[in-house]
Scaffold this active site. Structure first.
Site, PDB file in Angstrom:
ATOM      1  N   ASP A 199       0.901  -1.144   0.000  1.00  0.00           N
ATOM      2  CA  ASP A 199       0.000   0.000   0.000  1.00  0.00           C
ATOM      3  C   ASP A 199       0.938   1.191   0.000  1.00  0.00           C
ATOM      4  OD1 ASP A 199      -1.461   2.239   0.741  1.00  0.00           O
ATOM      5  OD2 ASP A 199      -2.959   1.017   1.744  1.00  0.00           O
ATOM      6  N   HIS A 200       1.067   1.844  -1.134  1.00  0.00           N
ATOM      7  CA  HIS A 200       2.164   2.816  -1.236  1.00  0.00           C
ATOM      8  C   HIS A 200       1.990   3.995  -0.276  1.00  0.00           C
ATOM      9  CE1 HIS A 200      -0.448   5.112  -3.961  1.00  0.00           C
ATOM     10  NE2 HIS A 200       0.366   6.130  -3.793  1.00  0.00           N
TER      11      HIS A 200
ATOM     12  N   HIS B  42      -5.702   2.671   1.043  1.00  0.00           N
ATOM     13  CA  HIS B  42      -5.009   3.866   1.553  1.00  0.00           C
ATOM     14  C   HIS B  42      -5.743   4.550   2.714  1.00  0.00           C
ATOM     15  CE1 HIS B  42      -2.927   3.026  -2.054  1.00  0.00           C
ATOM     16  NE2 HIS B  42      -3.654   3.754  -2.876  1.00  0.00           N
TER      17      HIS B  42
HETATM   18  C1  BG6 Z   1      -3.515   4.670  -6.408  1.00  0.00           C
HETATM   19  C2  BG6 Z   1      -4.858   4.715  -7.069  1.00  0.00           C
HETATM   20  O1  BG6 Z   1      -3.422   3.566  -5.559  1.00  0.00           O
HETATM   21  O2  BG6 Z   1      -3.317   5.852  -5.675  1.00  0.00           O
HETATM   22  C3  BG6 Z   1      -4.986   5.934  -7.958  1.00  0.00           C
HETATM   23  O3  BG6 Z   1      -5.055   3.546  -7.851  1.00  0.00           O
HETATM   24  C4  BG6 Z   1      -4.652   7.188  -7.182  1.00  0.00           C
HETATM   25  O4  BG6 Z   1      -6.281   6.024  -8.527  1.00  0.00           O
HETATM   26  C5  BG6 Z   1      -3.324   7.027  -6.452  1.00  0.00           C
HETATM   27  O5  BG6 Z   1      -4.575   8.261  -8.109  1.00  0.00           O
HETATM   28  C6  BG6 Z   1      -3.075   8.202  -5.538  1.00  0.00           C
HETATM   29  O6  BG6 Z   1      -1.781   8.117  -5.043  1.00  0.00           O
HETATM   30  P1  BG6 Z   1      -0.963   9.423  -4.663  1.00  0.00           P
HETATM   31  O7  BG6 Z   1       0.323   8.898  -4.120  1.00  0.00           O
HETATM   32  O8  BG6 Z   1      -0.814  10.220  -5.903  1.00  0.00           O
HETATM   33  O9  BG6 Z   1      -1.789  10.134  -3.646  1.00  0.00           O
END
Ligand code: BG6
Length: 493
Positions: A179-180, A242
């Site tokens: 989960d980045h 997230h």
């Molecule tokens: C991803 C989603 O996991 O997270 C995307 O699939 C989203 O739809 C993105 O745009 C948002 O990540 P960040 O790091 O740009 O907030």
């Protein structure tokens, strides 16, 4: 710390994620001395690339997407990158991978860490996992790890099935579910802030906190991901992973220590104590939205249903707002409001903790300019800051109060650059640290919580879609969700 000799396979080697995120992250780790002395990155794919051609393609993207800008030391880094022409369905591929690992081990003189990164569509997860096991590539549970990009399951049932399949092949310690958000610097700081300071804990509960908001909004639309997104929607794409993870970090009890399982145990406690939705709750406490066309920064943008890959009558939500309760001693009665959406007026991820009002007002009516209750505002991106909103006396001869911010902001405090989420997480996989990865039971608990909403929305099509225009703050009903309780969504200026 560096890990020992490592061979890093990337399935989906020619995909966007590889060139925009994974390679730039590994490259930055290399520049900053975090990569092992001896490593190989092997990108897997069907294209007939030579190593040299593939490295050249990557360089263009690294120049564009790496935080360190124009590539320095690219030559010495890129020598470690290979392209393996392969097909995930073909047993030959896995045989060749095995041989590759053997010859790498021979040169290294030791058994290397072997990491398999699955940057591919979920329909390939099972095939790849089963083949890796069949060809003994993951036989050593302390040396081999397998990393899954999201989505992990499409619903509770498929997540369970996948977990079951994986647990028959690997130990949980080998499985890294990405989960980045958990790799973001400001997200990692939530635990530091909560548990390395003594003044917060006494007020971090229902006695002092009135409500919590977690708002993750994006200006971007679905772009060229319409095909994927139309089968997912905001709940699956953002909330299941997230946003619920952010909620866990805010709401969890103190872990005994910073070990992966201690932290994850406390997080899963939160998910398990969240109140499940009945069909009436879905009606009352969950709001969905879909964007229509509009103008953003002087440019006309299409509505969701006009995006490539999206069905003309699509019922998929591009916005969701939900009011949750956590049924435990700490949080009883404190609403947690979440919202997320695409094509919103601002791109920002902000957590707001609103404290209760003063018990008794001693200042005469009219002595305050815009009274605000105390708020702690944790801004994750793009601004990286924590603000405490306080009342203060405005300088002057009369007694006038106004709200001011006490600010900790990264820009003003630190001069060091902030690593990208993927740098942190890839380093963790190399070092074997699972703290910032989702454990199987967490993923299932998050799905379980959302299934009543997902099912209700799938069965009962929205009659009002599209119901918010691009460049807005989402549908009016999302504002009403808070207004009903006497609150409103907080936004940073
Ligand atoms: C991803 C989603 O996991 O997270 C995307 O699939 C989203 O739809 C993105 O745009 C948002 O990540 P960040 O790091 O740009 O907030």
């Amino acid at each position: 710390t560096q890990s020992g000799p490592t061979i890093f396979f990337i399935f989906g080697g020619t995909g966007d994620l590889t060139s925009r995120k994974l390679i730039p992250a590994l490259y930055n780790l290399f520049l900053e001395g975090w990569m092992p002395e001896n490593f190989q990155i092997v990108a897997m794919g069907r294209t007939q690339f030579t190593d040299e051609k593939f490295r050249g393609e990557l360089l263009t993207d690294v120049n564009k997407f790496s935080r360190s800008g124009e590539a320095k030391q690219w030559d010495s880094f890129s020598q470690h990158i290979h392209f393996h022409v392969s097909d995930v369905q073909d047993p030959k591929t896995y045989k060749e991978m095995y041989e590759r690992v053997q010859s790498f081990a021979q040169v290294a003189g030791t058994e290397p860490n072997v990491i398999f990164y699955l940057a591919v569509a979920p329909r390939f997860f099972a095939t790849i996992a089963e083949n890796l096991a069949a060809y003994k590539l993951t036989a050593n549970p302390t040396k081999s790890r397998i990393v899954f990009e999201k989505p992990f399951g499409h619903d509770l049932e498929s997540a369970k099935e996948l977990n079951k399949l994986l647990s028959g092949i690997f130990t949980e310690k080998q499985i890294y579910r990405i989960d980045h958000y958990l790799g973001k610097e400001t997200v990692q700081n939530i635990l530091a802030f909560r548990f390395a300071n003594s003044i917060l804990e006494p007020i971090w509960n229902r006695n002092y906190i009135e409500h919590v908001q977690i708002s993750v909004t994006e200006q971007l639309g679905v772009g060229d991901r319409g095909g994927y997104y139309d089968d997912s929607g905001a709940l699956r794409d953002m909330v299941q992973n997230h946003i619920l993870q952010l909620l866990c970090l805010v709401a969890m009890e103190a872990p005994v220590n910073f070990g992966a399982d201690d932290v994850r145990n406390r997080k899963v406690d939160v998910l398990n104590s969240m109140r499940k939705f009945s069909p009436e709750d879905v009606q009352k406490n969950a709001v969905r939205g879909q964007y229509s066309k509009g103008w953003m920064q002087g440019q006309e943008v299409p509505g969701y249903r006009e995006e490539k890959g999206v069905k003309k009558e699509s019922n998929t939500e591009t916005f969701a707002a939900i009011k949750f309760f956590i049924d435990n001693w700490r949080w009883h009665g404190v609403p947690f409001y979440l919202r997320t959406g695409k094509r919103m007026h601002q791109s920002s991820s902000v957590i707001t903790i609103q404290f209760k009002d003063v018990p008794h007002q001693i200042f005469p009516t009219g002595s305050s300019e815009g009274w605000q209750q105390n708020k702690l505002i944790i801004s994750i991106q793009p601004e990286m800051s924590i603000r405490l909103k306080m009342q203060a006396k405005r300088p002057g001869l009369d007694m006038i109060l106004n709200p001011v911010d006490m600010i900790f902001d990264y820009k003003g405090t630190y001069t060091t650059e902030t690593p990208e989420a993927y740098e942190t997480l890839l380093l963790d996989t190399m070092l074997g640290d699972q703290t910032h990865f989702m454990r199987g039971d967490q993923v299932e608990a998050a799905w379980e919580l959302l299934m009543p909403i997902i099912n209700a929305w799938a069965t009962k099509k929205s009659t009002s879609f599209p119901n918010y225009s691009a460049d807005s703050w989402g549908p009016e009903s999302a504002d009403a969700l808070l207004a009903r309780d006497g609150f409103h969504w907080f936004t940073l200026p």
